[in-house]
Design a protein around this motif. Structure first.
Motif, short mmCIF file in Angstrom:
data_model
loop_
_atom_site.label_atom_id
_atom_site.label_comp_id
_atom_site.label_asym_id
_atom_site.label_seq_id
_atom_site.Cartn_x
_atom_site.Cartn_y
_atom_site.Cartn_z
N SER A 82 0.85 -1.19 0.00
CA SER A 82 0.00 0.00 0.00
C SER A 82 0.89 1.24 0.00
N SER A 83 0.30 2.35 -0.39
CA SER A 83 1.04 3.62 -0.45
C SER A 83 0.19 4.73 0.14
N ALA A 84 0.86 5.71 0.70
CA ALA A 84 0.21 6.95 1.14
C ALA A 84 0.92 8.07 0.39
N LEU A 85 0.20 8.71 -0.50
CA LEU A 85 0.77 9.75 -1.34
C LEU A 85 0.27 11.11 -0.87
N PHE A 86 1.16 11.89 -0.27
CA PHE A 86 0.84 13.25 0.17
C PHE A 86 1.08 14.16 -1.02
N LEU A 87 -0.01 14.78 -1.49
CA LEU A 87 -0.02 15.47 -2.78
C LEU A 87 0.46 16.92 -2.75
N GLY A 88 1.12 17.33 -1.73
CA GLY A 88 1.66 18.68 -1.70
C GLY A 88 0.94 19.58 -0.74
N ASP A 89 1.47 20.79 -0.61
CA ASP A 89 1.02 21.76 0.39
C ASP A 89 1.07 21.12 1.77
N ALA A 108 5.65 25.13 11.57
CA ALA A 108 5.91 24.29 10.39
C ALA A 108 6.30 22.88 10.81
N GLU A 109 7.13 22.75 11.83
CA GLU A 109 7.53 21.44 12.31
C GLU A 109 6.33 20.66 12.85
N PHE A 110 5.43 21.36 13.56
CA PHE A 110 4.22 20.71 14.05
C PHE A 110 3.42 20.16 12.88
N ARG A 111 3.31 20.95 11.81
CA ARG A 111 2.49 20.56 10.65
C ARG A 111 3.06 19.33 9.95
N ILE A 112 4.37 19.28 9.79
CA ILE A 112 4.95 18.11 9.12
C ILE A 112 4.92 16.90 10.06
N ASP A 113 5.13 17.14 11.36
CA ASP A 113 5.06 16.04 12.34
C ASP A 113 3.66 15.43 12.39
N GLN A 115 1.62 15.05 9.99
CA GLN A 115 1.48 14.13 8.85
C GLN A 115 2.33 12.88 9.05
N LEU A 116 3.53 13.07 9.57
CA LEU A 116 4.41 11.92 9.80
C LEU A 116 3.85 10.98 10.87
N GLU A 117 3.13 11.52 11.84
CA GLU A 117 2.52 10.69 12.87
C GLU A 117 1.51 9.71 12.28
N THR A 118 0.88 10.08 11.17
CA THR A 118 -0.08 9.17 10.54
C THR A 118 0.61 7.92 10.01
N LEU A 119 1.91 7.99 9.83
CA LEU A 119 2.69 6.89 9.25
C LEU A 119 3.37 6.02 10.30
N GLU A 120 3.12 6.31 11.56
CA GLU A 120 3.83 5.65 12.65
C GLU A 120 3.81 4.12 12.56
N HIS A 121 2.66 3.53 12.27
CA HIS A 121 2.55 2.07 12.21
C HIS A 121 2.23 1.59 10.79
N PHE A 122 2.47 2.43 9.83
CA PHE A 122 2.18 2.13 8.43
C PHE A 122 3.30 1.28 7.84
N LYS A 123 2.93 0.14 7.26
CA LYS A 123 3.91 -0.78 6.69
C LYS A 123 4.18 -0.49 5.21
N GLY A 124 3.34 0.34 4.61
CA GLY A 124 3.44 0.62 3.19
C GLY A 124 4.49 1.69 2.87
N ARG A 125 4.36 2.22 1.67
CA ARG A 125 5.35 3.20 1.18
C ARG A 125 4.76 4.61 1.21
N PRO A 126 5.34 5.51 2.00
CA PRO A 126 4.90 6.90 1.99
C PRO A 126 5.62 7.68 0.90
N ILE A 127 4.91 8.60 0.27
CA ILE A 127 5.49 9.45 -0.77
C ILE A 127 5.02 10.88 -0.50
N PHE A 128 5.94 11.81 -0.45
CA PHE A 128 5.60 13.22 -0.26
C PHE A 128 5.99 14.00 -1.50
N LEU A 129 5.02 14.68 -2.09
CA LEU A 129 5.28 15.56 -3.23
C LEU A 129 5.17 17.00 -2.75
N PRO A 130 6.03 17.89 -3.24
CA PRO A 130 5.89 19.30 -2.85
C PRO A 130 4.77 19.97 -3.63
#
Length: 162
Positions: A82-89, A108-113, A115-130
């Motif tokens: 599975s993948s989680a694709l963060f589409l920017g912004d 800004a650090e809170f905002r990125i953290d 999003q990263l917290e959602t991936l804490e137990h995620f076994k799939g592939r995360p992708i971040f696009l700007p």
């Protein structure tokens, strides 16, 4: 004569305006009308699940994004295919500020953290696009801003630390 012409033009404009207004009724093509009753063949095997997440970079401690909390619970149960694709912004309003701007940097650090917290137990592939808010400008300046966010994501990423 002019009054008659003016009334005729006004009436024509009203009729055209009313007939061109949008409808609140959902309309489908002939092929798509039965989309709810059509389902994939049960013999098909799901190969990959992809979550698309856009504009997630405006979270704050005062106003947490419920969608990120929901996403965290969904992603925790997803398999490796599975993948989680963060589409920017990913960080509003202007991407990752320099460390010298400590107040804006903390937000800004809170905002990125968040999003990263959602991936804490995620076994799939995360992708971040700007996105345009992540670029913080165009050209070399924008590329540098996106690079800072990329570095920040990889430093803070749960899959890097565990």
């Amino acid at each position: 004569m002019n009054r008659h012409l003016l009334r005729l033009l006004t009436s024509a404009m009203v009729v055209a305006g009313v007939s061109s207004c949008a409808s609140y009724k959902t309309r489908f093509s002939k092929e798509g009308a039965q989309w709810q009753s059509v389902s994939p063949d049960p013999a098909l095997e799901l190969k990959h699940t992809m979550y698309l997440i856009g504009d997630a970079g405006n979270d704050s401690p005062e106003s947490r994004a419920p969608v990120l909390e929901y996403l965290k619970t969904k992603l925790a149960g997803e398999p490796a295919n599975s993948s989680a694709l963060f589409l920017g912004d990913n960080i509003y309003e202007y991407g990752m500020p320099p460390a010298e701007d400590s107040a804006a940097r903390k937000i800004a650090e809170f905002r990125i953290d968040s999003q990263l917290e959602t991936l804490e137990h995620f076994k799939g592939r995360p992708i971040f696009l700007p996105g345009n808010h992540d670029w913080r400008g165009w050209g070399v300046k924008g590329l540098e801003a996106a690079g800072k966010i990329h570095s920040e994501i990889h430093q803070r990423a749960p899959w890097q630390n565990g």
